[in-house]
Design a protein around this motif. Structure first.
Motif, short mmCIF file in Angstrom:
data_model
loop_
_atom_site.label_atom_id
_atom_site.label_comp_id
_atom_site.label_asym_id
_atom_site.label_seq_id
_atom_site.Cartn_x
_atom_site.Cartn_y
_atom_site.Cartn_z
N ALA A 15 0.82 -1.21 0.00
CA ALA A 15 0.00 0.00 0.00
C ALA A 15 0.86 1.27 0.00
N ASP A 16 2.02 1.20 0.64
CA ASP A 16 2.86 2.40 0.74
C ASP A 16 3.80 2.55 -0.46
N GLY A 17 3.64 1.67 -1.46
CA GLY A 17 4.45 1.81 -2.65
C GLY A 17 5.70 0.93 -2.68
N THR A 18 5.97 0.23 -1.58
CA THR A 18 7.13 -0.66 -1.54
C THR A 18 6.98 -1.79 -2.56
N PHE A 19 8.02 -1.99 -3.35
CA PHE A 19 7.99 -3.06 -4.34
C PHE A 19 8.13 -4.41 -3.66
N MET A 20 7.31 -5.37 -4.07
CA MET A 20 7.34 -6.69 -3.44
C MET A 20 7.98 -7.74 -4.33
N CYS A 21 7.44 -7.94 -5.52
CA CYS A 21 7.99 -8.98 -6.39
C CYS A 21 7.52 -8.75 -7.81
N GLU A 22 8.16 -9.43 -8.74
CA GLU A 22 7.83 -9.29 -10.15
C GLU A 22 7.74 -10.66 -10.79
N ASN A 23 6.79 -10.82 -11.72
CA ASN A 23 6.66 -12.08 -12.46
C ASN A 23 6.37 -11.79 -13.91
N GLN A 24 6.99 -12.60 -14.79
CA GLN A 24 6.59 -12.61 -16.19
C GLN A 24 5.49 -13.66 -16.33
N ILE A 25 4.39 -13.31 -16.97
CA ILE A 25 3.22 -14.17 -17.01
C ILE A 25 2.87 -14.51 -18.45
N LEU A 26 2.65 -15.78 -18.70
CA LEU A 26 2.28 -16.20 -20.05
C LEU A 26 0.76 -16.34 -20.19
N ASN A 27 0.10 -16.75 -19.14
CA ASN A 27 -1.36 -16.97 -19.20
C ASN A 27 -2.15 -15.85 -18.54
N GLU A 28 -2.05 -15.77 -17.22
CA GLU A 28 -2.90 -14.80 -16.55
C GLU A 28 -2.46 -14.48 -15.14
N LEU A 29 -2.83 -13.28 -14.75
CA LEU A 29 -2.83 -12.88 -13.35
C LEU A 29 -4.24 -13.10 -12.82
N VAL A 30 -4.34 -13.76 -11.66
CA VAL A 30 -5.63 -13.89 -11.01
C VAL A 30 -5.55 -13.22 -9.65
N VAL A 31 -6.50 -12.34 -9.36
CA VAL A 31 -6.62 -11.82 -7.99
C VAL A 31 -7.98 -12.28 -7.49
N ASP A 32 -7.98 -13.09 -6.43
CA ASP A 32 -9.27 -13.60 -5.96
C ASP A 32 -9.36 -13.55 -4.44
N ARG A 33 -10.52 -13.96 -3.92
CA ARG A 33 -10.76 -13.84 -2.49
C ARG A 33 -10.08 -14.96 -1.70
N GLY A 34 -9.48 -15.94 -2.40
CA GLY A 34 -8.83 -17.04 -1.70
C GLY A 34 -9.81 -17.74 -0.81
N PRO A 35 -9.40 -18.15 0.38
CA PRO A 35 -10.33 -18.89 1.24
C PRO A 35 -11.33 -17.99 1.97
N SER A 36 -11.26 -16.68 1.75
CA SER A 36 -12.17 -15.78 2.46
C SER A 36 -13.60 -15.99 1.98
N PRO A 37 -14.56 -15.97 2.92
CA PRO A 37 -15.96 -16.11 2.50
C PRO A 37 -16.51 -14.83 1.88
N PHE A 38 -15.80 -13.73 2.05
CA PHE A 38 -16.32 -12.47 1.54
C PHE A 38 -15.87 -12.26 0.10
N VAL A 39 -16.73 -11.69 -0.66
CA VAL A 39 -16.43 -11.38 -2.04
C VAL A 39 -15.34 -10.32 -2.10
N SER A 40 -14.56 -10.38 -3.16
CA SER A 40 -13.53 -9.36 -3.32
C SER A 40 -14.13 -8.07 -3.87
N MET A 41 -13.61 -6.97 -3.40
CA MET A 41 -13.88 -5.70 -4.05
C MET A 41 -12.53 -5.21 -4.55
#
Lengths: 365, 365, 365, 365
Positions: free
Chosen positions: D202-228
């Motif tokens: 959130a504060d802008g700190t870089f975490m990691c980088e990946n080269q992606i051939l198919n897709e990035l997925v951002v999902d709710r994982g095991p959380s029961p709440f829907v992602s916003m």
């Protein structure tokens, strides 16, 4: 059994159910009976119940202070309005300063002994004690009531605090008029189908049972591997779902998760079970509707690469190991919600989902 | 009314239908009755009809020479197999050299007077004359039979000449065994819901009526302008469809045009009406399923820019002018197709549509 | 060719296009070139054009009286605002009392000789005469402009009279400020891909050609039989569509009919051709996007049961007989619309389609 | 830079990219340049690379014994076939008895010093060492190669051991002929777009980088709440997704998870980014395609109820806390796969997905 007249239909239906139809001599007769059943179903959906309300229960979310005040407001009004009425509120409020039970009685001594407190045990074990349930909150509160009443459910009147939802079809601002009408004129109730879902281990050991108002979901949970799930209807293999998961939904649940996954909208008056895959791995896995007289089995096959997770109305996640399965069928205990208007389903769908609503009537081109 | 026992359910259902449910004293009783109705519906779908077949009618496409030979083969077998049986074939075959009616009687004189010829008038006016319909052809032939029998329909056994279809669930190669089983053991029939669709002019003048097995389609026809169609349920406006058209489908029709337009698959045992838009002009016009006890009205509003066209099972296109409308409701005359196996719906869906069938079980990635 | 600098990229691109890439010695170089192309495409979409506006054309719907007045208002303002400007309005207005050309000159004599009238012939034959097109009306007017300019198209500024549309991204109320900005600062234009569609008879005879801004549709027209259409890409058979029809859409057309038929939204900056089936007869016919460097052929095969109809941006229906075909490829003549804001595509999609817009942020359950 | 001629396009493109287009004097010139870019893109996709193969690397799954034998077979053939070639196999095989490196050299002493072993460090740090990658396995192995080569990627030839997949377009049985053709005639490569995805706190700190051939997925994982999830394009908020998650896919990824979630098929020659929601909570959240020149940001807003999870080509799950975000843009390092046939995309889609394939040509009714 209160009146002989009323007994008749049930007794006849029971007889019909047990064997009279095993062998019919005429297809015309069968068609005639089918029309009778349709007409009966229609009349069932229109039946007015004369509720003689003696015991009323108010259910709400625990930890919202506003709701405590509103519960107090409703309870106080009820005690004063109808002198033969006992009002049950959440046991958690008994010592709440905000609820101030003592203050209610102090202000209105005739309420003495008629303001009572319910517990989960009471709703589970003695559901027939209550003649009416008042739901204060959103659709989530209604699901909570379904979880509380695992067997018979009294008619539920669902008040919305904000905008109306799919299930919350009465405005809280008008609770006095709405409840007065219930006392005076009885109610028309939509008997919403629930499922009975039973989980079994691979060896047949029974694990747990849930009454479901919206849907059973079996999904891959945190596993990176897709689920492979076998789906059986009345014992026959219908299909093998390779997908993130499978949703088995009631008509009430058709406006919830099933809809997100691409399922059709299903009016709660339709007697059907929806099967909707979540992100299926075939292009042709279209959602399907099956008769509510069918018993379904969702099984994690022994050859599965990982476990799966079952959840019931979004609660109570249970891990399924290889070979475990869930049996789903229409529950003996429907969920009667009091009807506010004849078009409330379409109204809620248009209002909440923008179903077929355009901001402007401008054609695309 | 053949037996008093059998009379009872219908009589009771009629009584129930006419008012007993207007006021019920207990929600528990209502739930109990609802369960009885579900059980009855289930048993209806399992009922075996003891058909005492005296008069049988064979329906096929007219102009296919092969079908004339096959009709001859079936007719001849029937005449010889069951001596108390009259066999009706298409009047068009009476003078056909290929059919050679005289030759049949010449070879088998006991068939004299028992080989008869049907006309459209006969099927329309005296449907109860027939105890069994034999369909030879594809699903289109079955739709043709539905058009022939606009009131009561005898049980239909649908033979497929090539691969099995949605409705053609018996293999022609095995017609002898299949028919023998019908004579010996009776039949289990799926009572497929049909619609009664009535077209009215804007001023209420009745135009025409059709019994529909698959679907009513109202579309823009050759007009370049999109249709604007008002859809009412039991008199209430449900929505206004801006689309190329609207499909109102039975469960049987859910595997036909409705599916192409994005509708869900609906098992023929589900009592529901599907509404599926064709190329709608809103992103949110998801298909919807309504109870089959509902009466629908599809109306071309007076403000519409152009006319629309109604068609019934793909036949009989009727132009709707501004203000004209079509009323649709469940027909009193269902279409009973003889059941070949308990899983024939799922089988046909998997076989014919590749529903959720993958050539290989390789995951996407 | 106005400056040598500007000539360079085109000349180089032409050289590159003609053979330099036939044999590359290094995959790294190829990747490097690909990145260069992407960067160039990005800059193309950001390029600002310094338009030296001398001749301006106003296009609107003919028969709307309001539009005549508004055209007059714009023309008068333009004549007074920029003295070196010639303003062309529809020849149909020349004798219109409402437009009152004589009155304009009477009130403002300096406009003498600068208020001119355009005809279809002029736009078809001398499109380079115009430096700017002003569209007054809805998205339909913009399509009409595309039809008028079948070769090169001047930048088009699209004013909306009511709510903004997909293409009509400038508010009429602010036409003075908007046009002044164009004169002062030049324009950023979105070069919208058009198709060149050519219709051929089965024997290869050329029939007609159209520049298309939205989509080519080939459908079954009034025929009750489904279309069977062969789709080729660069000469190879891609698939055979059994459907009511097929939509071949530009990105601009992705928000129109293709969207109704289930296609994805495609940003006009994407160089792709969408193929979307209309009510396909297979469950697995998912819409597909192909590179805009591909030449497509949509052919009605000789074995087809009936004819089909081709239409171009909803106009000019042409009947295809058995064996006839349509060739589609990216046009040499894109359609440059002046950009109002960087997010106008997403804004228009959200505003006009309610794309992912919820009336309230209440979760489904 | 091997030849001056080849240098020219890149240099020109670089110049073009850096400012020449900031101000263009003519829309006709802009259109002309756009056509040049399209033609260049087309030729890029047809370019043949003369690969001078000196160092070849074989990648396969580690723990499959069969694959060790097959790797051995390929390596041995390569050593014998082309004497100036060094062959790299997985370091894990160096001591494998099944691979038996010593045995290879014993049988063919001329291989001495040319059979080498690769490590992850080598592929990450010295990718330009290799002139060709041989993939033995399924589409998953190809994704693994993409993970190994996080910067420049040599051309990859993908052999399938069973049925062909989306990416595995060469049959292992014909590896000798296929590789000989590469050595003799060079290769045509599809430059598949990859994404560069960077995760930030959130504060802008870089975490990691990946080269992606198919897709990035951002999902709710095991959380029961829907992602916003907030989705930004070039810094502007495009939409807020309320869904189980969001898939940002390359054209290559359009046949994978995006397809399951309802996305369109996208030819790998299309330069576009697909955004496909997973089980969205609005009926109108249709998938959308954006230009690959756009930089996307997927952000978990500070007001979110729970965390979300990002995964890259199905691997490397990273938890996103409130305010964290992922930046996605077209990678500088595409993934060149060697082309087996001009129609391989459509072939793979038809074969693997049954795209628009019907078992029989029987119409629905």
């Amino acid at each position: 059994m209160r009146t002989p007249d009323l007994a008749a239909p049930d007794a006849t239906l029971t007889k019909l159910g047990s064997g009279y139809l095993n062998s019919v001599k005429s297809h015309a007769r069968l068609a005639h009976t089918a029309n009778g059943v349709r007409k009966l179903a229609k009349n069932l959906s229109r039946a007015t119940i004369e509720v003689d309300v003696k015991n009323i229960i108010i259910v709400t979310k625990h930890h919202d202070e506003l709701l405590i005040y509103l519960t107090r407001e409703v309870a106080e009004w009820l005690l004063r309005q109808k002198l033969d009425l006992d009002v049950y509120v959440d046991r958690g409020f008994q010592k709440s300063k905000r609820f101030d039970a003592a203050g209610i009685i102090h202000d209105y001594p005739a309420g003495e002994g008629r303001l009572k407190f319910w517990t989960k045990e009471l709703t589970l074990l003695c559901p027939e004690k209550f003649d009416l349930v008042i739901s204060l909150g959103g659709d989530g509160t209604v699901l909570y009531i379904s979880a509380l009443f695992q067997r018979i459910v009294p008619p539920v009147i669902c008040f919305s605090l904000g905008s109306l939802g799919f299930l919350t079809n009465f405005k809280f601002e008008q609770f006095r008029e709405s409840l007065q009408r219930v006392f005076d004129k009885g109610v028309k109730a939509m008997l919403r189908m629930r499922f009975t879902a039973r989980v079994y281990k691979a060896d047949g050991t029974f694990m747990c049972e849930n009454q479901i108002l919206n849907e059973l979901v079996v999904d891959r949970g945190p596993s990176p591997f897709v689920s492979m799930l076998e789906i059986y209807g009345n014992g026959d293999l219908l299909t093998v779902a390779q997908a993130d998961g499978v949703i088995v939904a009631t008509p009430t649940g058709s406006t919830a998760y099933s809809l997100s996954a691409g399922g059709s909208l299903v009016h709660p008056g339709v007697s059907a079970i929806s099967i909707t895959p979540i992100c299926p791995h075939t292009l042709s896995f279209r959602p399907i509707l099956l008769p509510d007289s069918m018993t379904l089995k969702v099984k994690l096959p022994a050859r599965s690469r990982s476990t799966a997770w079952a959840s019931f109305d979004g609660r109570a996640r249970v891990e399924l190991k290889k070979g475990d399965y869930v049996m789903v069928k229409a529950s003996l205990y429907p969920f009667p919600t009091i009807v506010a208007s004849n078009t409330e389903f379409i109204d809620s769908v248009s209002r909440t989902l923008n179903w077929n609503v355009r901001e402007q009537q401008k054609p695309f081109v």
